[in-house]
Design a protein around this motif. Structure first.
Motif, PDB file in Angstrom:
ATOM      1  N   LYS A 190       0.840  -1.287   0.024  1.00 22.49           N
ATOM      2  CA  LYS A 190      -0.025  -0.072   0.011  1.00 22.49           C
ATOM      3  C   LYS A 190       0.946   1.221   0.076  1.00 22.49           C
ATOM      4  O   LYS A 190       1.930   1.316   0.867  1.00 22.49           O
ATOM      5  N   VAL A 191       0.399   2.181  -0.877  1.00 23.16           N
ATOM      6  CA  VAL A 191       1.237   3.589  -0.958  1.00 23.16           C
ATOM      7  C   VAL A 191       0.525   4.478  -0.107  1.00 23.16           C
ATOM      8  O   VAL A 191      -0.718   4.817  -0.459  1.00 23.16           O
ATOM      9  N   SER A 192       0.689   5.336   0.708  1.00 22.88           N
ATOM     10  CA  SER A 192       0.422   6.276   1.483  1.00 22.88           C
ATOM     11  C   SER A 192       0.221   7.619   0.492  1.00 22.88           C
ATOM     12  O   SER A 192       1.445   7.966   0.253  1.00 22.88           O
ATOM     13  N   ILE A 193      -0.725   8.134   0.278  1.00 21.07           N
ATOM     14  CA  ILE A 193      -0.912   9.479  -0.408  1.00 21.07           C
ATOM     15  C   ILE A 193      -1.637  10.370   0.368  1.00 21.07           C
ATOM     16  O   ILE A 193      -2.724  10.081   1.012  1.00 21.07           O
ATOM     17  N   GLU A 194      -1.492  11.828   0.169  1.00 19.99           N
ATOM     18  CA  GLU A 194      -2.350  12.778   0.820  1.00 19.99           C
ATOM     19  C   GLU A 194      -3.042  13.653  -0.373  1.00 19.99           C
ATOM     20  O   GLU A 194      -2.056  14.119  -1.050  1.00 19.99           O
ATOM     21  N   LEU A 195      -4.224  13.870  -0.602  1.00 26.64           N
ATOM     22  CA  LEU A 195      -4.930  14.596  -1.647  1.00 26.64           C
ATOM     23  C   LEU A 195      -5.102  15.897  -1.028  1.00 26.64           C
ATOM     24  O   LEU A 195      -5.623  15.845   0.040  1.00 26.64           O
ATOM     25  N   HIS A 196      -4.800  16.964  -1.920  1.00 28.98           N
ATOM     26  CA  HIS A 196      -4.927  18.508  -1.231  1.00 28.98           C
ATOM     27  C   HIS A 196      -5.986  19.185  -2.472  1.00 28.98           C
ATOM     28  O   HIS A 196      -5.918  18.856  -3.463  1.00 28.98           O
ATOM     29  N   PHE A 197      -6.693  19.911  -1.731  1.00 30.99           N
ATOM     30  CA  PHE A 197      -8.000  20.492  -2.247  1.00 30.99           C
ATOM     31  C   PHE A 197      -7.702  22.089  -1.992  1.00 30.99           C
ATOM     32  O   PHE A 197      -7.342  22.507  -1.202  1.00 30.99           O
ATOM     33  N   GLU A 198      -8.657  22.822  -3.017  1.00 35.72           N
ATOM     34  CA  GLU A 198      -8.685  24.065  -2.700  1.00 35.72           C
ATOM     35  C   GLU A 198      -9.443  24.605  -1.670  1.00 35.72           C
ATOM     36  O   GLU A 198      -9.260  25.488  -0.971  1.00 35.72           O
ATOM     37  N   LYS A 199     -10.723  23.954  -1.290  1.00 35.13           N
ATOM     38  CA  LYS A 199     -11.313  24.138  -0.061  1.00 35.13           C
ATOM     39  C   LYS A 199     -11.427  23.169   1.165  1.00 35.13           C
ATOM     40  O   LYS A 199     -11.403  23.572   2.204  1.00 35.13           O
ATOM     41  N   SER A 200     -11.515  21.923   0.716  1.00 40.44           N
ATOM     42  CA  SER A 200     -11.548  20.850   1.538  1.00 40.44           C
ATOM     43  C   SER A 200     -10.120  20.771   2.420  1.00 40.44           C
ATOM     44  O   SER A 200      -8.932  21.048   1.633  1.00 40.44           O
ATOM     45  N   ASP A 201     -10.317  20.014   3.509  1.00 39.79           N
ATOM     46  CA  ASP A 201      -9.049  19.595   4.377  1.00 39.79           C
ATOM     47  C   ASP A 201      -8.499  18.519   3.461  1.00 39.79           C
ATOM     48  O   ASP A 201      -9.134  17.667   2.594  1.00 39.79           O
ATOM     49  N   PRO A 202      -7.013  18.323   3.499  1.00 43.11           N
ATOM     50  CA  PRO A 202      -6.319  17.115   2.908  1.00 43.11           C
ATOM     51  C   PRO A 202      -7.337  15.794   3.331  1.00 43.11           C
ATOM     52  O   PRO A 202      -7.610  15.470   4.361  1.00 43.11           O
ATOM     53  N   ILE A 203      -7.136  14.544   2.267  1.00 41.92           N
ATOM     54  CA  ILE A 203      -7.571  13.470   2.709  1.00 41.92           C
ATOM     55  C   ILE A 203      -6.289  12.462   2.517  1.00 41.92           C
ATOM     56  O   ILE A 203      -5.651  12.390   1.405  1.00 41.92           O
ATOM     57  N   LYS A 204      -6.270  11.679   3.404  1.00 41.68           N
ATOM     58  CA  LYS A 204      -5.104  10.622   3.255  1.00 41.68           C
ATOM     59  C   LYS A 204      -5.513   9.316   2.772  1.00 41.68           C
ATOM     60  O   LYS A 204      -6.721   8.881   3.312  1.00 41.68           O
ATOM     61  N   VAL A 205      -5.077   8.861   1.859  1.00 39.04           N
ATOM     62  CA  VAL A 205      -5.536   7.454   1.207  1.00 39.04           C
ATOM     63  C   VAL A 205      -4.322   6.507   1.144  1.00 39.04           C
ATOM     64  O   VAL A 205      -3.305   6.887   0.854  1.00 39.04           O
ATOM     65  N   ASP A 206      -4.535   5.223   1.533  1.00 43.74           N
ATOM     66  CA  ASP A 206      -3.539   4.105   1.464  1.00 43.74           C
ATOM     67  C   ASP A 206      -4.133   3.230   0.210  1.00 43.74           C
ATOM     68  O   ASP A 206      -5.116   2.764  -0.109  1.00 43.74           O
ATOM     69  N   VAL A 207      -3.138   3.638  -0.791  1.00 40.94           N
ATOM     70  CA  VAL A 207      -3.499   3.147  -2.216  1.00 40.94           C
ATOM     71  C   VAL A 207      -2.786   1.873  -2.522  1.00 40.94           C
ATOM     72  O   VAL A 207      -1.711   1.577  -2.263  1.00 40.94           O
ATOM     73  N   PRO A 208      -3.795   0.798  -2.788  1.00 38.77           N
ATOM     74  CA  PRO A 208      -3.288  -0.523  -2.823  1.00 38.77           C
ATOM     75  C   PRO A 208      -2.344  -0.766  -4.137  1.00 38.77           C
ATOM     76  O   PRO A 208      -2.892  -0.284  -5.288  1.00 38.77           O
ATOM     77  N   VAL A 209      -1.288  -1.455  -4.187  1.00 39.34           N
ATOM     78  CA  VAL A 209      -0.615  -1.677  -5.564  1.00 39.34           C
ATOM     79  C   VAL A 209      -1.204  -2.812  -6.198  1.00 39.34           C
ATOM     80  O   VAL A 209      -0.950  -3.903  -5.365  1.00 39.34           O
ATOM     81  N   GLU A 210      -1.468  -3.008  -7.272  1.00 38.62           N
ATOM     82  CA  GLU A 210      -2.102  -3.785  -8.059  1.00 38.62           C
ATOM     83  C   GLU A 210      -1.144  -4.363  -9.108  1.00 38.62           C
ATOM     84  O   GLU A 210       0.012  -3.609  -9.377  1.00 38.62           O
ATOM     85  N   ALA A 211      -1.379  -5.386  -9.863  1.00 43.42           N
ATOM     86  CA  ALA A 211      -0.707  -6.132 -11.006  1.00 43.42           C
ATOM     87  C   ALA A 211      -0.539  -5.032 -11.936  1.00 43.42           C
ATOM     88  O   ALA A 211      -1.276  -3.878 -12.226  1.00 43.42           O
ATOM     89  N   ALA A 212       0.724  -4.755 -12.678  1.00 38.91           N
ATOM     90  CA  ALA A 212       1.052  -3.764 -13.628  1.00 38.91           C
ATOM     91  C   ALA A 212      -0.054  -3.651 -14.584  1.00 38.91           C
ATOM     92  O   ALA A 212      -0.348  -2.791 -15.104  1.00 38.91           O
ATOM     93  N   ASN A 213      -0.860  -4.624 -15.111  1.00 36.20           N
ATOM     94  CA  ASN A 213      -1.855  -4.503 -16.020  1.00 36.20           C
ATOM     95  C   ASN A 213      -3.000  -4.508 -15.527  1.00 36.20           C
ATOM     96  O   ASN A 213      -4.252  -4.471 -16.380  1.00 36.20           O
ATOM     97  N   HIS A 214      -3.442  -4.252 -14.181  1.00 33.36           N
ATOM     98  CA  HIS A 214      -4.557  -4.030 -13.655  1.00 33.36           C
ATOM     99  C   HIS A 214      -5.522  -2.859 -14.255  1.00 33.36           C
ATOM    100  O   HIS A 214      -4.936  -1.829 -14.474  1.00 33.36           O
ATOM    101  N   ASN A 215      -6.612  -3.110 -14.380  1.00 33.71           N
ATOM    102  CA  ASN A 215      -7.649  -2.112 -15.023  1.00 33.71           C
ATOM    103  C   ASN A 215      -8.992  -2.657 -14.564  1.00 33.71           C
ATOM    104  O   ASN A 215      -9.680  -3.482 -15.289  1.00 33.71           O
ATOM    105  N   PRO A 216      -9.419  -1.923 -13.472  1.00 36.07           N
ATOM    106  CA  PRO A 216     -10.840  -2.337 -13.059  1.00 36.07           C
ATOM    107  C   PRO A 216     -12.040  -2.161 -14.305  1.00 36.07           C
ATOM    108  O   PRO A 216     -11.833  -1.280 -15.051  1.00 36.07           O
ATOM    109  N   GLN A 217     -12.947  -2.969 -14.061  1.00 34.53           N
ATOM    110  CA  GLN A 217     -14.126  -2.918 -15.272  1.00 34.53           C
ATOM    111  C   GLN A 217     -14.849  -1.761 -15.114  1.00 34.53           C
ATOM    112  O   GLN A 217     -15.266  -1.096 -13.984  1.00 34.53           O
ATOM    113  N   GLN A 218     -15.015  -0.969 -16.381  1.00 30.10           N
ATOM    114  CA  GLN A 218     -15.706   0.118 -16.424  1.00 30.10           C
ATOM    115  C   GLN A 218     -17.135  -0.127 -16.456  1.00 30.10           C
ATOM    116  O   GLN A 218     -17.802  -1.127 -16.768  1.00 30.10           O
ATOM    117  N   HIS A 219     -17.766   0.632 -15.552  1.00 32.30           N
ATOM    118  CA  HIS A 219     -19.573   0.377 -15.249  1.00 32.30           C
ATOM    119  C   HIS A 219     -20.289   0.747 -16.661  1.00 32.30           C
ATOM    120  O   HIS A 219     -20.063   1.848 -17.289  1.00 32.30           O
TER     121      HIS A 219
END
Length: 150
Positions: free
Chosen positions: A121-150
């Motif tokens: 898992k890679v820890s990232i922090e998203l920064h916004f113009e108005k909102s407080d930052p959001i921390k996200v633990d991003v899972p590392v998937e296979a190099a060819n991972h592409n979730p199905q589009q709805h």
């Protein structure tokens, strides 16, 4: 006298409702939620990041930057006409969403300090113009991972 009291009461009620309406629309803070985050396992010293930010409020916001211990050089890119270019922000519409996905807008991690492996898992922090930052633990998937589009 009665008509005057009724008019005054109506005016006060109208002023109060306008004041409340003003507060609720201007004072709304975006309500952001992050879902579907992933990073394909990097094969070089750079990686992409993908996720969806959903805004459940009537106030728009902007994603302005991303930080992470994984890299000191993280940028956000849009893809148009099969070309990638760095942008300073992405709009997150009121009651809408921002999708960062393969082949489209995304996060770029350059000069990785280490290469995370599938299952990490890679820890990232998203920064916004108005909102407080959001921390996200991003899972590392296979190099060819592409979730199905709805």
């Amino acid at each position: 006298m009665n008509r005057r009291t009724t008019a005054l009461t109506a005016a006060v009620a109208l002023a109060a409702s306008l004041a409340l309406t003003g507060c609720s629309s201007d004072g709304d803070k975006p309500e952001l939620k992050v879902s579907g985050a992933f990073m394909p396992q990097p094969v070089m010293d750079m990686a992409g990041g993908f996720l969806t930010i959903t805004n459940g409020s009537g106030a728009a916001d902007k994603l302005t930057s991303v930080t992470s211990p994984l890299s000191d050089d993280i940028t956000i890119h849009e893809s148009k006409d099969q070309k990638m270019r760095q942008v300073t922000s992405f709009d997150i519409p009121a009651n809408g969403e921002l999708k960062l996905e393969r082949g489209g807008n995304h996060i770029m991690f350059m000069e990785l300090k280490e290469k995370p492996k599938q299952g990490d898992k890679v820890s990232i922090e998203l920064h916004f113009e108005k909102s407080d930052p959001i921390k996200v633990d991003v899972p590392v998937e296979a190099a060819n991972h592409n979730p199905q589009q709805h």
